[in-house]
Design a protein around this motif. Structure first.
Motif, PDB file in Angstrom:
ATOM      1  N   GLU A   1      33.236  41.975  39.286  1.00  0.00           N
ATOM      2  CA  GLU A   1      33.674  43.324  39.668  1.00  0.00           C
ATOM      3  C   GLU A   1      32.551  44.339  39.424  1.00  0.00           C
ATOM      4  OE1 GLU A   1      37.306  43.699  37.452  1.00  0.00           O
ATOM      5  OE2 GLU A   1      38.484  42.713  39.032  1.00  0.00           O
TER       6      GLU A   1
ATOM      7  N   ARG B   1      45.325  43.071  36.967  1.00  0.00           N
ATOM      8  CA  ARG B   1      44.427  42.144  37.670  1.00  0.00           C
ATOM      9  C   ARG B   1      45.232  41.132  38.488  1.00  0.00           C
ATOM     10  NH1 ARG B   1      39.506  40.770  33.981  1.00  0.00           N
ATOM     11  NH2 ARG B   1      38.486  42.362  35.245  1.00  0.00           N
TER      12      ARG B   1
ATOM     13  N   SER C   1      28.976  42.419  42.599  1.00  0.00           N
ATOM     14  CA  SER C   1      29.500  41.350  43.464  1.00  0.00           C
ATOM     15  C   SER C   1      28.399  40.433  43.994  1.00  0.00           C
ATOM     16  CB  SER C   1      30.289  41.954  44.623  1.00  0.00           C
ATOM     17  OG  SER C   1      29.435  42.779  45.380  1.00  0.00           O
TER      18      SER C   1
ATOM     19  N   VAL D   1      37.451  33.171  32.091  1.00  0.00           N
ATOM     20  CA  VAL D   1      37.743  33.586  33.464  1.00  0.00           C
ATOM     21  C   VAL D   1      37.751  35.113  33.568  1.00  0.00           C
ATOM     22  CG1 VAL D   1      39.318  33.326  35.413  1.00  0.00           C
ATOM     23  CG2 VAL D   1      39.073  31.481  33.787  1.00  0.00           C
ATOM     24  N   ASN D   2      38.329  35.799  32.563  1.00  0.00           N
ATOM     25  CA  ASN D   2      38.299  37.270  32.600  1.00  0.00           C
ATOM     26  C   ASN D   2      36.874  37.802  32.538  1.00  0.00           C
ATOM     27  OD1 ASN D   2      40.938  38.813  32.715  1.00  0.00           O
ATOM     28  ND2 ASN D   2      41.452  37.157  31.299  1.00  0.00           N
TER      29      ASN D   2
ATOM     30  N   LEU E   1      44.818  33.218  37.730  1.00  0.00           N
ATOM     31  CA  LEU E   1      43.520  33.798  37.318  1.00  0.00           C
ATOM     32  C   LEU E   1      42.365  33.030  37.949  1.00  0.00           C
ATOM     33  CD1 LEU E   1      43.196  34.713  33.527  1.00  0.00           C
ATOM     34  CD2 LEU E   1      42.838  36.193  35.484  1.00  0.00           C
ATOM     35  N   TRP E   2      42.475  31.698  37.956  1.00  0.00           N
ATOM     36  CA  TRP E   2      41.426  30.888  38.604  1.00  0.00           C
ATOM     37  C   TRP E   2      41.334  31.254  40.085  1.00  0.00           C
ATOM     38  CZ3 TRP E   2      40.158  25.158  37.080  1.00  0.00           C
ATOM     39  CH2 TRP E   2      39.834  25.099  35.719  1.00  0.00           C
TER      40      TRP E   2
ATOM     41  N   VAL F   1      42.088  34.158  41.481  1.00  0.00           N
ATOM     42  CA  VAL F   1      41.453  35.475  41.593  1.00  0.00           C
ATOM     43  C   VAL F   1      39.936  35.309  41.478  1.00  0.00           C
ATOM     44  CG1 VAL F   1      41.167  37.733  40.450  1.00  0.00           C
ATOM     45  CG2 VAL F   1      43.444  36.763  40.738  1.00  0.00           C
ATOM     46  N   ALA F   2      39.514  34.492  40.510  1.00  0.00           N
ATOM     47  CA  ALA F   2      38.074  34.271  40.302  1.00  0.00           C
ATOM     48  C   ALA F   2      37.450  33.651  41.559  1.00  0.00           C
ATOM     49  CB  ALA F   2      37.856  33.370  39.089  1.00  0.00           C
TER      50      ALA F   2
ATOM     51  N   LYS G   1      36.809  35.916  44.348  1.00  0.00           N
ATOM     52  CA  LYS G   1      35.682  36.829  44.132  1.00  0.00           C
ATOM     53  C   LYS G   1      34.345  36.094  44.259  1.00  0.00           C
ATOM     54  CE  LYS G   1      38.097  40.294  41.414  1.00  0.00           C
ATOM     55  NZ  LYS G   1      38.062  41.352  42.419  1.00  0.00           N
TER      56      LYS G   1
ATOM     57  N   ILE H   1      35.379  37.371  36.003  1.00  0.00           N
ATOM     58  CA  ILE H   1      35.939  38.330  36.967  1.00  0.00           C
ATOM     59  C   ILE H   1      35.371  39.735  36.705  1.00  0.00           C
ATOM     60  CG2 ILE H   1      38.065  39.452  37.760  1.00  0.00           C
ATOM     61  CD1 ILE H   1      39.544  36.794  37.189  1.00  0.00           C
ATOM     62  N   SER H   2      35.284  40.129  35.434  1.00  0.00           N
ATOM     63  CA  SER H   2      34.712  41.450  35.116  1.00  0.00           C
ATOM     64  C   SER H   2      33.269  41.544  35.594  1.00  0.00           C
ATOM     65  CB  SER H   2      34.748  41.715  33.609  1.00  0.00           C
ATOM     66  OG  SER H   2      36.048  41.983  33.188  1.00  0.00           O
TER      67      SER H   2
END
Ligand SMILES: Cc1cc2nc3c(=O)[nH]c(=O)nc-3n(C[C@H](O)[C@H](O)[C@H](O)COP(=O)(O)OP(=O)(O)OC[C@H]3O[C@@H](n4cnc5c(N)ncnc54)[C@H](O)[C@@H]3O)c2cc1C
Length: 399
Positions: free
Chosen positions: A35, A99, A38, A27-28, A191-192, A194-195, A198, A31-32
């Motif tokens: 970021e 984050r 996009s 997941v990180n 975290l999920w 946040v993903a 995005k 997300i990276s």
């Protein structure tokens, strides 16, 4: 007979990047990537209906290594490599919490302890650390890590031993205010979220079976097939996902998916945990390590969570099996009774196991092993600290 897919289905089945594994590294990484760019179409493929790996089976320590573990690392890896590891863990925790700064991840800042034991070899013949060795090395460790923490990071706190009501094996305490605990379920759930915010899609129940790569006119495309789960009633199979890049963040399952590309040095390591019933007036508050980090315990509300003991059966614990094992369970129960809670009545209410992927250097491994195929693993038991850093490295591997 018609086609399996309609002409519209490609919207759900074709991506720029597919990340295999919905754990903390996967997941990180996603997300990276989002970021960085996009406009990328990114999908996370997770075999479980919820994340099914160590990220939701761990102890929830946001830690960077106990004093004894760091002393052992200095001997094993040298001071420079140890400094580098601790720096990555500390900055990784900050990156992860940053984050998630507007999210409730159950963060508690009660600090962390290294509980030094004497006579412990009577219940664990594989004991690693002699108490006085670590105490004598506190100045050395504190001055090595001063550039990271700006103040001495570890303190001997003998005056706090009595208040913990430990058994007689516990003879010394070392404290750091820089360690915290989190709620691992809340952390992964947020975290999920946040993903998803995005624009990253998360497909659960997609158990990737293999990665097939094809290069046409210099452009490589990967096709990811799922094990048939009977999820699609129409065809009894999951339609494959196509993508330009794959990041394999499937922890100890990585060799099963990538052996066609590279022989990676991954050592699976099972970790096991017990959790007690609620204990009135519990004296344990915060996170605690013993014997060079091979045992760890914390409070979860007024319960005690205790894990570890892999060192008593290294070979047997090099497994991806998710069952708990009787010898380790009995061992943890003995330690709980004799060291942590000798004067208390309680029952063991929960037990579980999870698998980690270790690297021999203790450093995370992020590597492109074939055009468009990157692997990311090797938090070596400290995923909460390392995953945001590892995810960033993996994202930087993509053009
Ligand atoms: C008992 C235990 C206690 C721990 N305690 C701590 C702690 O207190 N603090 C700390 O920092 N770290 C701790 N760790 C380590 C930490 O949990 C790991 O470092 C971290 O979770 C690794 O993250 P990951 O994303 O690489 O792996 P995982 O979380 O295991 O994620 C891999 C994901 O890939 C999925 N997957 C696998 N194969 C496939 C496939 N073929 N197709 C699709 N999906 C697939 C899995 O279902 C899983 O969700 C502990 C680990 C264990 C086992």
């Amino acid at each position: 007979m018609g086609d399996v897919n309609s002409i519209w289905d490609a919207k759900f089945l074709e991506y720029d990047v597919a990340v295999i594994g919905g754990g903390i590294i996967g997941v990180n990484t996603a997300i990276s990537l989002a970021e960085k760019n996009s406009s990328l179409r990114i999908v996370i493929l997770e075999r479980g209906i919820v994340p099914q790996g160590a990220s939701t089976r761990n102890a929830g320590f946001a830690c960077f290594g106990s004093a004894s573990e760091i002393a052992a690392d200095i001997d094993l890896l040298g001071p420079e490599a140890t400094f580098d590891l601790v720096y990555k863990r500390v900055s990784g925790v900050h990156r992860l919490l940053d984050r998630l700064k507007n999210h409730n991840v159950g963060l508690e800042n009660h600090g962390g302890y290294d509980v030094l034991l004497q006579g412990f070899a009577e219940i664990d013949s594989s004991m690693h650390v002699m108490p006085h060795t670590t105490l004598q090395r506190l100045d050395e460790i504190n001055s090595l890590l001063l550039p990271i923490f700006s103040v001495p990071v570890f303190h001997a706190v003998p005056e706090r031993l009595a208040q913990h009501r430990f058994g007689a094996y516990a003879t010394h305490l070392i404290y750091t205010p820089f360690e915290s605990t989190i709620h691992s379920g809340k952390l992964m759930y947020e975290l999920w979220r946040v993903a998803e915010r995005k624009g990253i899609q998360i497909r659960t129940g997609f158990d990737v079976q293999d990665i097939q790569s094809e290069t046409v006119a210099g452009i490589t495309q990967h096709t990811l097939h799922a094990n048939s789960l009977g999820a699609n009633q129409h065809t009894n199979t999951q339609p494959p996902i196509k993508c330009k890049h794959v990041v394999v963040a499937a922890s100890a399952q990585i060799p099963m998916l990538t052996n066609a590309y590279a022989d990676l040095e991954i050592v699976p390591a099972r970790g096991q945990i017990i959790v007690t019933s609620p204990i009135p007036n519990l004296a344990i508050n915060g996170s605690y390590h013993m014997d060079g980090g091979y045992y760890y315990f914390r409070n979860v509300g007024n319960r005690v969570l205790l894990g570890g003991g892999r060192n008593t059966a290294f070979e047997a614990e090099q497994t991806v099996a998710l069952e708990t094992s009787m010898p380790i369970m009995e061992h943890l129960e003995r330690i709980c009774k004799s060291v942590l809670l000798p004067h208390t009545n309680y029952t063991i209410d929960h037990r579980w196991a999870g698998t980690m992927a270790f690297s021999s250097s203790k450093q995370p491994i992020v590597k492109t092993i074939a055009p468009g195929v990157t692997v990311a693993f090797g938090c070596n038991g400290m995923g909460v600290a390392m995953a945001a850093h590892v995810g960033n490295l993996a994202a930087n591997c993509l053009p």
